[in-house]
Design a protein around this motif. Structure first.
Motif, PDB file in Angstrom:
ATOM      1  N   GLY A  27      13.407 -16.878   9.445  1.00  0.00           N
ATOM      2  CA  GLY A  27      14.353 -15.915   8.915  1.00  0.00           C
ATOM      3  C   GLY A  27      14.311 -14.610   9.673  1.00  0.00           C
ATOM      4  O   GLY A  27      13.385 -14.362  10.446  1.00  0.00           O
ATOM      5  N   PRO A  28      15.302 -13.753   9.428  1.00  0.00           N
ATOM      6  CA  PRO A  28      15.422 -12.523  10.206  1.00  0.00           C
ATOM      7  C   PRO A  28      14.214 -11.611  10.044  1.00  0.00           C
ATOM      8  O   PRO A  28      13.953 -10.780  10.887  1.00  0.00           O
ATOM      9  N   TYR A  66      27.253 -14.176  20.176  1.00  0.00           N
ATOM     10  CA  TYR A  66      28.709 -14.040  20.151  1.00  0.00           C
ATOM     11  C   TYR A  66      29.335 -14.538  21.445  1.00  0.00           C
ATOM     12  O   TYR A  66      30.409 -15.160  21.427  1.00  0.00           O
ATOM     13  N   MET A 109      23.422 -13.119  14.231  1.00  0.00           N
ATOM     14  CA  MET A 109      24.794 -12.629  14.127  1.00  0.00           C
ATOM     15  C   MET A 109      25.205 -12.319  12.692  1.00  0.00           C
ATOM     16  O   MET A 109      25.858 -11.322  12.426  1.00  0.00           O
ATOM     17  N   PHE A 110      24.811 -13.220  11.765  1.00  0.00           N
ATOM     18  CA  PHE A 110      25.414 -13.137  10.433  1.00  0.00           C
ATOM     19  C   PHE A 110      24.459 -12.850   9.289  1.00  0.00           C
ATOM     20  O   PHE A 110      24.885 -12.596   8.179  1.00  0.00           O
ATOM     21  N   SER A 112      21.357 -10.935   9.671  1.00  0.00           N
ATOM     22  CA  SER A 112      20.251 -10.028  10.010  1.00  0.00           C
ATOM     23  C   SER A 112      20.519  -8.592   9.584  1.00  0.00           C
ATOM     24  O   SER A 112      19.787  -7.688   9.975  1.00  0.00           O
ATOM     25  N   ASN A 113      21.590  -8.409   8.779  1.00  0.00           N
ATOM     26  CA  ASN A 113      21.894  -7.048   8.323  1.00  0.00           C
ATOM     27  C   ASN A 113      22.090  -6.074   9.474  1.00  0.00           C
ATOM     28  O   ASN A 113      21.823  -4.883   9.351  1.00  0.00           O
ATOM     29  N   LEU A 114      22.516  -6.614  10.593  1.00  0.00           N
ATOM     30  CA  LEU A 114      22.680  -5.792  11.783  1.00  0.00           C
ATOM     31  C   LEU A 114      24.057  -5.141  11.760  1.00  0.00           C
ATOM     32  O   LEU A 114      25.040  -5.784  11.418  1.00  0.00           O
ATOM     33  N   VAL A 116      27.387  -4.070  13.497  1.00  0.00           N
ATOM     34  CA  VAL A 116      28.089  -4.519  14.702  1.00  0.00           C
ATOM     35  C   VAL A 116      28.068  -3.433  15.764  1.00  0.00           C
ATOM     36  O   VAL A 116      28.235  -3.681  16.945  1.00  0.00           O
ATOM     37  N   ALA A 126      31.660  -9.309  19.404  1.00  0.00           N
ATOM     38  CA  ALA A 126      32.088  -9.677  18.057  1.00  0.00           C
ATOM     39  C   ALA A 126      33.605  -9.593  17.936  1.00  0.00           C
ATOM     40  O   ALA A 126      34.249 -10.448  17.309  1.00  0.00           O
ATOM     41  N   GLY A 127      34.171  -8.570  18.540  1.00  0.00           N
ATOM     42  CA  GLY A 127      35.622  -8.421  18.525  1.00  0.00           C
ATOM     43  C   GLY A 127      36.311  -9.587  19.203  1.00  0.00           C
ATOM     44  O   GLY A 127      37.309 -10.120  18.703  1.00  0.00           O
ATOM     45  N   GLN A 130      36.394 -12.660  16.953  1.00  0.00           N
ATOM     46  CA  GLN A 130      37.470 -12.642  15.958  1.00  0.00           C
ATOM     47  C   GLN A 130      38.830 -12.916  16.619  1.00  0.00           C
ATOM     48  O   GLN A 130      39.676 -13.610  16.052  1.00  0.00           O
ATOM     49  N   HIS A 164      32.444 -20.151   7.024  1.00  0.00           N
ATOM     50  CA  HIS A 164      31.206 -19.407   6.802  1.00  0.00           C
ATOM     51  C   HIS A 164      30.586 -19.773   5.460  1.00  0.00           C
ATOM     52  O   HIS A 164      29.378 -19.962   5.348  1.00  0.00           O
TER      53      HIS A 164
END
Lengths: 207, 207
Positions: A27-28, A66, A109-110, A112-114, A116, A126-127, A130, A164
């Motif tokens: 885990g992160p 990404y 990416m999704f 880790s509470n990081l 962007v 990331a852009g 999308q 997701h």
DNA sequence: TGTACATCAGTGAACGCGCGTTCACTGATGTAC
DNA sequence: TGTACATCAGTGAACGCGCGTTCACTGATGTAC
């Protein structure tokens, strides 16, 4: 991949790979600078030659994630070949396949509470991720009469959310209840029903 | 709520509430036993009188979350009143509303890497949560001809995945891109399109 | 080609910190008689 | 009602630990001449 034969060879990348392994396994938060350094065979101070701190190392792992994600999605979409519908479904499958094959990247990416905005490279990548999804959605919804067409960004968001959600709830270790169906089947049927709702699949075709 | 007037009054619940606050504010890892104890106005050793350890405290927070979740869902579904479709849509909205109003519970339930089997009470409550969603799906899909009806559990899983995905991607602090649309609108339209795909909403009704 | 020097990747020891948990304790509460 | 006692919620100090990060350093590499 870059320069070889310096002291370590390519420490930055070795650290990123250690990060991915740790993050995928524990885990992160099972990740620590000290442990990543150790796994790369280097002293605890060495990573600071290449990354400003813990967050920046995770951000780099996410950024690379990404990049791979975008490539995979683009390959699956294949400019809408053989036809927009098939290409779109392949893109959805690629999402799940990416989560499966690159758990470290996926978590970075999704999960880790990081932010962007941790690094410019990250928000850029990331852009683009999308954008690929939105492009695939736009290509497909071009087949709809304009009046009955949701904005491509919304279309893309719906499918991204479903993908997701399936990954988080039914393809990973955590939550509420064990998967009642294989995630791949769940995603395939879910997107199928959704596309039928848009009128992109005839109402009487098999699910 | 239980006994009042002992040393603390009701330490266990005070600790759970401190946990929820910490978890909502700083993520699942921004929580520590020491900090929870401090916030409850008690020494760092006190929590161990009531919880076997850190994990058990989070598990209790998650368990209470599932209880509330189940209640909210059942209230929204209201035994299928005024009609199964409206009741189902209300249930979807309730999912998002719960995530918004109870962020601490939500994180404890879905983002804390907690095993559902951490405690019997937890897995029980989680099971009931899934049952409510499945029941709502079954009531609605009873209106479909049996041949064109996906299993209720799959139906429920699709909608849960879409709801969860919308929350994770567009209603919380983290990920890939800022919400292109309000999460409520995204979920409403997404479920609407999905239900139309099932034939539960006439194809020409407004989205 | 050979030497002197600048660069900078990696070292190793140390720091201060907050964590989860334990322990023997103390003192307020509830209960038996 | 009053006293003696058992219970057990909360204390306070301490533990060992791993963490992120820093610092002055060393020594291998690349470069100028």
């Amino acid at each position: 991949m870059a320069k070889q034969g310096y002291h370590h060879g390519n420490l930055p990348q070795a650290l990123v790979e250690a990060t991915l392994t740790l993050i995928a396994e524990c885990g992160p938060q099972g990740f620590s600078m000290a442990e990543a350094a150790k796994q790369a065979g280097v002293s605890p101070a060495a990573p600071y030659r290449h990354f400003a701190g813990r967050e920046m190392l995770i951000a780099e792992a996410a950024r690379q994630g990404y990049e791979i994600f975008v490539t995979r999605m683009e390959t699956a979409f294949d400019e809408g070949r053989p036809n927009p519908l098939a290409a779109f479904l392949a893109t959805g499958r690629a999402y799940l396949a990416f989560a499966r094959s690159n758990p470290g990247h996926y978590v970075a990416m999704f999960e880790s509470n990081l932010s962007v905005n941790a690094s410019p490279g990250l928000s850029d990548a990331a852009g683009r991720a999308q954008a690929v999804l939105t492009r695939a959605a736009a290509a497909l919804s071009a087949h709809l009469p304009p009046g009955r067409r949701p904005p491509a960004a919304m279309f893309a968001a719906h499918v991204w959310a479903m993908s997701h959600g399936v990954v988080e709830l039914f393809a990973r270790g955590t939550p509420g209840a064990r998967a009642p169906f294989p995630p791949e089947e769940l995603l395939e049927t879910g997107i199928g029903i959704y596309l039928r709702g848009l009128g992109l699949i005839p109402p009487d075709s098999a699910p």
